[in-house]
Scaffold this motif. Structure first.
Motif, short mmCIF file in Angstrom:
data_model
loop_
_atom_site.label_atom_id
_atom_site.label_comp_id
_atom_site.label_asym_id
_atom_site.label_seq_id
_atom_site.Cartn_x
_atom_site.Cartn_y
_atom_site.Cartn_z
N LEU A 1 0.94 -1.25 -0.30
CA LEU A 1 0.35 0.22 0.14
C LEU A 1 0.95 1.53 0.41
O LEU A 1 1.71 1.20 1.11
N LEU A 2 0.67 2.00 -0.77
CA LEU A 2 1.64 3.00 -0.67
C LEU A 2 0.19 4.20 -0.78
O LEU A 2 0.05 4.87 -2.25
N ALA A 3 0.55 5.32 0.05
CA ALA A 3 -0.95 6.23 -0.59
C ALA A 3 -0.22 8.02 0.09
O ALA A 3 1.24 8.15 0.76
N GLY A 4 -0.39 8.62 -0.17
CA GLY A 4 -0.47 10.34 0.12
C GLY A 4 -0.22 10.96 1.37
O GLY A 4 -0.59 9.93 2.02
N ALA A 5 -0.41 12.27 1.51
CA ALA A 5 -0.95 12.49 2.89
C ALA A 5 -2.06 12.66 3.41
O ALA A 5 -1.78 12.55 4.17
#
Length: 131
Positions: free
Chosen positions: A99-103
């Protein structure tokens, strides 16, 4: 792109949505085996389970997956903002389901079984169930 059905939904080809990708199964499950990419948000809502075996990307927006029973993924989930996973009976992420999320961060509601990496660009990672 919007797909809604009262039966199981299977996506085996690639979806490349210019803006949002919304897939809703009102009375059954969702199975994603083709890559799903949206310029903004990806929303998957199933009455029972959601199974993902490919990548899901919301380039500038959020990924929101809400399953009545379980979420299972072997594919990576990448969002420009937030990732939210909600499953009453739990979420299972394999080692390839990073899982790679932004702010906006990552929120997982329900139990979690994972071998995946979870990364957020200055956003919180919130787990509201047993891990």
């Amino acid at each position: 792109v919007m797909v809604t059905a009262d039966d199981e939904i299977t996506v085996s080809g690639t979806i490349d949505a210019g803006y949002d990708a919304v897939i809703t199964s009102n009375m059954a499950s969702i199975e994603i085996s083709g890559d799903v990419t949206a310029g903004n948000d990806v929303t998957l809502t199933s009455d029972t389970s959601t199974t993902i075996t490919s990548t899901v990307t919301a380039t500038a927006g959020t990924i929101d997956i809400d399953a009545g029973t379980t979420i299972s993924s072997t594919g990576a989930l990448t969002a420009g903002d937030a990732i939210t996973l909600t499953a009453a009976a739990g979420t299972t992420l394999s080692a390839t389901a990073d899982l790679l999320a932004g702010a906006g961060g990552i929120t997982i509601t329900g139990s979690l079984t994972t071998a995946a990496d979870m990364r957020s660009n200055n956003g919180e990672i919130l787990l509201t169930g047993p891990v």
